[in-house]
Motif scaffolding. Structure first.
Motif, PDB file in Angstrom:
ATOM      1  N   GLN A  74       0.818  -0.799   0.140  1.00 34.10           N
ATOM      2  CA  GLN A  74      -0.165  -0.017  -0.035  1.00 34.10           C
ATOM      3  C   GLN A  74       0.845   1.582   0.060  1.00 34.10           C
ATOM      4  O   GLN A  74       1.829   1.110   0.546  1.00 34.10           O
ATOM      5  CB  GLN A  74      -1.122   0.120   1.214  1.00 34.10           C
ATOM      6  CG  GLN A  74      -1.946   1.341   1.621  1.00 34.10           C
ATOM      7  CD  GLN A  74      -2.321   1.594   0.710  1.00 34.10           C
ATOM      8  OE1 GLN A  74      -2.576   1.857  -0.688  1.00 34.10           O
ATOM      9  NE2 GLN A  74      -3.749   2.151   0.975  1.00 34.10           N
ATOM     10  N   VAL A  85      -5.331  -1.843   5.750  1.00 35.68           N
ATOM     11  CA  VAL A  85      -5.480  -2.417   4.463  1.00 35.68           C
ATOM     12  C   VAL A  85      -4.763  -3.508   4.425  1.00 35.68           C
ATOM     13  O   VAL A  85      -3.731  -3.948   5.222  1.00 35.68           O
ATOM     14  CB  VAL A  85      -5.043  -1.888   4.113  1.00 35.68           C
ATOM     15  CG1 VAL A  85      -4.760  -1.806   2.705  1.00 35.68           C
ATOM     16  CG2 VAL A  85      -6.033   0.071   3.255  1.00 35.68           C
ATOM     17  N   LYS A 284      -3.680   2.361  -8.487  1.00 38.43           N
ATOM     18  CA  LYS A 284      -4.323   3.509  -7.291  1.00 38.43           C
ATOM     19  C   LYS A 284      -4.428   4.797  -8.073  1.00 38.43           C
ATOM     20  O   LYS A 284      -4.286   4.944  -9.556  1.00 38.43           O
ATOM     21  CB  LYS A 284      -3.329   4.179  -6.704  1.00 38.43           C
ATOM     22  CG  LYS A 284      -2.648   2.895  -5.437  1.00 38.43           C
ATOM     23  CD  LYS A 284      -1.965   3.312  -4.158  1.00 38.43           C
ATOM     24  CE  LYS A 284      -2.320   4.284  -3.510  1.00 38.43           C
ATOM     25  NZ  LYS A 284      -3.330   3.537  -2.209  1.00 38.43           N
ATOM     26  N   ARG A 292      -7.228   1.818  -3.162  1.00 36.75           N
ATOM     27  CA  ARG A 292      -6.226   0.867  -3.790  1.00 36.75           C
ATOM     28  C   ARG A 292      -7.111  -0.631  -4.666  1.00 36.75           C
ATOM     29  O   ARG A 292      -7.973  -1.158  -4.165  1.00 36.75           O
ATOM     30  CB  ARG A 292      -4.922  -0.288  -3.468  1.00 36.75           C
ATOM     31  CG  ARG A 292      -5.779  -0.919  -2.262  1.00 36.75           C
ATOM     32  CD  ARG A 292      -4.868  -1.294  -1.861  1.00 36.75           C
ATOM     33  NE  ARG A 292      -3.084  -2.386  -1.519  1.00 36.75           N
ATOM     34  CZ  ARG A 292      -3.668  -3.262  -1.723  1.00 36.75           C
ATOM     35  NH1 ARG A 292      -4.694  -3.942  -0.432  1.00 36.75           N
ATOM     36  NH2 ARG A 292      -2.438  -3.934  -1.568  1.00 36.75           N
TER      37      ARG A 292
END
Length: 298
Positions: A74, A85, A284, A292
């Motif tokens: 990420q 996430v 992204k 994402r």
């Protein structure tokens, strides 16, 4: 009072004063030992509500070769940080990210990488006043208040960059990704060439290692073949759109992670290429907020 009685009385005397008129009950020796042990346990036990001290990791981030093509990552530089996430690796801004946030991520066994701009200056940087005027050059297009730096002036830049790396380390990051490390490809206001940049980037990798950080290279694709031995991982933007993914293979072939992002296109199409190369890829928005769409693991 006989000596034996006086000695017994001294042994049984309490350690704190007793008000007049109150009697003291002395516990048998066995119970006294149990009570003392209980007090010790209570004193050493953690107190509910106390915060766990935040400490930096003990060593640079490790990137096991057998996982080189299986990472999920990420990259977030905008918006409230989403620590939930489902990613193994987080690339974050060391200034905007708090120690509490990095601690929450480390509690989830996430690997943390801080992004540090090493070849540019911004007037809004907390350490902006430390950059001498003579090392600041032409403006960076599209970034008001930013200027390119003369990377040949290592003596002037090293202390500032070292403190930026130390900030990462102190906040709990175990790796650093050096950004804007390709000034020689731009109009910087200085006569920088390929070798000037190569030397600067190798110095950055060595500096990161001295400060117990794993070094990573952001973009600078033309120098990947020369710099892959010096860096532990690569971060790349849009190698599919730019048609230069094959140039990142020196990292993948050495079983080093390549963290790749595209801002346009269909992941169902580009993931076939990048995952085949062994990259950790995702789609992204250019704002680099929490959203994402990752490519599947191989």
């Amino acid at each position: 009072m006989p000596p034996a009685t006086r000695e017994l009385s001294m042994r049984m005397r309490p350690a704190w004063p007793v008000p007049r008129g109150r009697s003291v009950r002395v516990l048998p020796r066995g119970l006294r030992r149990s009570a003392a042990a209980l007090v010790t346990v209570l004193l050493l036990a953690p107190v509910s509500g106390c915060q766990t001290p935040i400490v930096a990791p003990g060593a640079p981030t490790r990137w096991p070769a057998d996982r080189a093509n299986r990472w999920q990552w990420q990259w977030q530089l905008a918006g409230p940080l989403d620590v939930t996430v489902d990613a193994d690796v987080f690339l974050l801004d060391p200034v905007g990210t708090t120690s509490t946030e990095t601690a929450a991520l480390r509690d989830r066994n996430r690997r943390l990488v801080c992004q540090v701009r090493v070849g540019t200056y911004a007037s809004t940087d907390p350490d902006a006043s430390r950059f001498p005027a003579e090392v600041r050059g032409a403006a960076v297009p599209g970034r008001p208040g930013s200027q390119w730096l003369d990377v040949r002036r290592w003596g002037a830049l090293e202390p500032i960059l070292a403190d930026r790396f130390r900030l990462c380390r102190g906040k709990g990051f175990g790796a650093v990704a050096v950004d804007d490390a390709d000034g020689y490809r731009h109009r910087t206001g200085f006569s920088l060439d390929f070798d000037d940049q190569l030397l600067f980037n190798r110095r950055l990798a060595a500096l990161a290692r001295r400060l117990d950080l794993s070094p990573g290279l952001v973009d600078d694709v033309p120098q990947v073949a020369a710099l892959a031995p010096d860096f532990d991982f690569a971060v790349n933007q849009e190698c599919v759109r730019r048609r230069e993914c094959a140039k990142l293979l020196p990292f993948a072939d050495a079983h080093k992670p390549v963290f790749h992002v595209e801002y346009t296109g269909d992941p169902a199409a580009f993931c076939v290429t990048t995952v085949g190369y062994g990259f950790a890829s995702m789609l992204k928005a250019r704002t680099l907020d929490a959203w994402r769409t990752p490519c599947p693991r191989p």
